[in-house]
Design a protein around this motif. Structure first.
Motif, short mmCIF file in Angstrom:
data_model
loop_
_atom_site.label_atom_id
_atom_site.label_comp_id
_atom_site.label_asym_id
_atom_site.label_seq_id
_atom_site.Cartn_x
_atom_site.Cartn_y
_atom_site.Cartn_z
N GLN A 220 -2.45 -1.42 -7.77
CA GLN A 220 -1.71 -1.74 -7.02
C GLN A 220 -1.40 -3.31 -7.33
O GLN A 220 -0.40 -2.98 -5.61
CB GLN A 220 -3.05 -2.39 -5.73
CG GLN A 220 -3.87 -0.86 -5.76
CD GLN A 220 -4.53 -0.91 -4.46
OE1 GLN A 220 -4.74 -1.51 -3.59
NE2 GLN A 220 -5.79 0.32 -3.73
N ARG B 144 0.17 -8.52 1.67
CA ARG B 144 0.57 -7.05 1.66
C ARG B 144 1.04 -7.49 2.96
O ARG B 144 0.47 -7.96 4.11
CB ARG B 144 0.00 -6.32 1.74
CG ARG B 144 -0.82 -6.26 -0.06
CD ARG B 144 -1.89 -5.28 -0.65
NE ARG B 144 -3.59 -5.51 0.47
CZ ARG B 144 -4.53 -5.18 0.01
NH1 ARG B 144 -4.32 -4.26 0.13
NH2 ARG B 144 -5.36 -5.90 0.95
N PHE C 147 1.48 -5.20 6.20
CA PHE C 147 0.65 -3.43 7.11
C PHE C 147 1.13 -2.66 7.24
O PHE C 147 0.89 -1.64 8.16
CB PHE C 147 -0.43 -3.58 7.63
CG PHE C 147 -1.73 -4.06 6.05
CD1 PHE C 147 -2.17 -2.81 5.15
CD2 PHE C 147 -1.61 -5.51 5.31
CE1 PHE C 147 -3.38 -3.86 4.58
CE2 PHE C 147 -2.22 -6.18 4.59
CZ PHE C 147 -3.47 -5.23 4.15
N VAL D 75 1.14 2.58 4.45
CA VAL D 75 -0.04 2.27 4.15
C VAL D 75 -1.66 2.87 4.90
O VAL D 75 -1.35 3.50 6.29
CB VAL D 75 -0.22 0.81 4.98
CG1 VAL D 75 -1.82 -0.06 4.62
CG2 VAL D 75 0.72 -0.04 4.42
N ASP E 241 -4.27 -11.37 4.86
CA ASP E 241 -4.71 -9.98 4.30
C ASP E 241 -5.41 -10.87 3.55
O ASP E 241 -5.69 -11.72 3.11
CB ASP E 241 -3.60 -9.70 3.27
CG ASP E 241 -3.96 -8.33 2.47
OD1 ASP E 241 -4.86 -8.26 2.76
OD2 ASP E 241 -2.78 -8.51 1.40
N THR F 114 -7.15 -8.75 0.18
CA THR F 114 -5.71 -8.70 -0.66
C THR F 114 -6.55 -9.53 -1.67
O THR F 114 -7.51 -10.49 -1.92
CB THR F 114 -5.27 -9.65 -1.27
OG1 THR F 114 -4.26 -9.95 -1.94
CG2 THR F 114 -5.51 -11.30 -1.26
N THR G 255 3.29 -3.33 -1.19
CA THR G 255 2.25 -3.09 -0.35
C THR G 255 2.12 -1.42 -1.61
O THR G 255 3.37 -0.89 -1.58
CB THR G 255 2.16 -3.17 0.45
OG1 THR G 255 2.32 -3.92 1.43
CG2 THR G 255 0.91 -2.05 1.25
#
Length: 347
Positions: free
Chosen positions: A96, A121, A123, A127, A152, A155, A200
């Motif tokens: 990821q 990331r 969103f 997602v 985030d 993460t 992402t």
């Protein structure tokens, strides 16, 4: 130049993980630490392949202990064997995190060696729904409960300065909630942080992730709600005690202060054994007494005014205490909670 090491906790990875490490090594020569978190014999060849990559160490847990335990294993190894390192970049092993993003976090940590760096990331689109909703909820829960404004919160791509790495080894949590405890330490120690945008990436709707949405989310939120649960128990004690004493004396102030003192002992006992797991200091106890006196007087004054409108003492107490709850909560979050943790790190 003081080194930065890269740490990958891994549980039952795919061949994509080895390919990621091999591509990474072609770009950056920094040492890599991989922790096999009890993946089992079926994955031995994958980890042997990883170990053949130059300057890569593979550590192994005999059984699956959880992401937090794997991170602590790796961080401890790094701090012991690389005493001059300035920090650790942690990244997930499920593909990821793009290599360029991992290196960007490392470069940012190198330029800000006392701050934590988070790969943040976006969103907004593409997602999985559960990830988007989970992050939105977490963002506001973290902001309210611990005063951390992080876009985030979940993460796994983090640049951990050496000081935060050392403090993280004292965290008892061994699974995904470890990363939440790490954020609490960050807040209490007033360690600066910076977010940098990263790609992402969700492979096959994130099906390879070992995160269990319901179970692991509950454990994460339980970490954040420990104080709230102690407060609920204390509030229940406060109401029952007030009802008993007021029934005998018909004195608002006396009943309020007596109930506050008794509920104080209940809350302190719960915080000592359930939240902080350490004894209270004299300084913190004095601050608690001050909070009890101030909030008790404010609550009593409100109750006396409300009784002129509604002659139901227990109801007016509930209303008054609800109004002063936010003050109590913010005081404990921003002063008591932080100082209690500061005292813990001094031991």
């Amino acid at each position: 130049m003081q080194p930065i090491l890269f740490l990958f906790p891994s549980y039952q990875p795919t061949v994509l993980f080895c390919e990621l490490l091999e591509r990474f090594r072609q770009i950056d020569p920094s040492p890599i630490v991989v922790v096999d978190d009890g993946s089992g014999p079926a994955y031995d060849e994958l980890f042997r392949r990883a170990a053949r990559i130059s300057d890569t160490v593979v550590l192994k847990n005999a059984v699956n202990l959880g992401k937090g335990a794997a991170l602590k294993h790796g961080i401890n190894h790094i701090l012991v064997n690389y005493p001059d390192c300035i920090g650790v970049v942690t990244a997930d092993a499920d593909g990821q995190h793009a290599i360029e993003d991992i290196l960007n976090v490392a470069n940012e940590l190198r330029s800000r060696p006392t701050e934590a760096i988070f790969g943040s990331r976006s969103f907004k689109r593409d997602v999985p729904f559960r990830s988007k909703i989970g992050n939105i909820i977490s963002r506001y829960v973290y902001r309210f409960l611990i005063g951390l404004n992080l876009s985030d919160t979940q993460t796994g791509l983090r640049g951990i300065p050496r000081r935060l790495g050392e403090l993280s080894l004292g965290i008892r949590a061994n699974r995904y909630e470890f990363e939440t405890e790490q954020l609490i330490i960050l807040t209490n120690e007033r360690i600066g942080f910076r977010e940098i945008p990263i790609q992402t990436i969700y492979i096959d709707e994130n099906r390879e992730s070992h995160f269990r949405p319901l179970y692991d989310s509950l454990k994460i939120y339980f970490v954040l709600l420990r104080y709230a649960l102690a407060s609920v128990a204390a509030a229940a004690t406060d109401l029952v005690t007030f009802w008993i004493i007021f029934g005998s004396t018909q004195q608002i102030l006396l009943s309020n202060m007596s109930a506050r003192m008794i509920s104080l002992w209940v809350q302190l006992a719960l915080l000592q054994s359930f939240v902080f797991r350490r004894k209270i200091s004299v300084r913190i106890f004095v601050e608690y007494i001050g909070l009890v006196l101030v909030s008790g007087l404010i609550s009593s004054a409100l109750q006396i005014q409300l009784l002129q409108l509604v002659n139901v003492p227990l109801l007016t107490k509930i209303v008054a205490d609800t109004l002063v709850f936010l003050f109590n909560f913010l005081f404990i979050r921003d002063f008591i909670f932080r100082r209690w943790n500061e005292a813990a790190t001094e031991d």
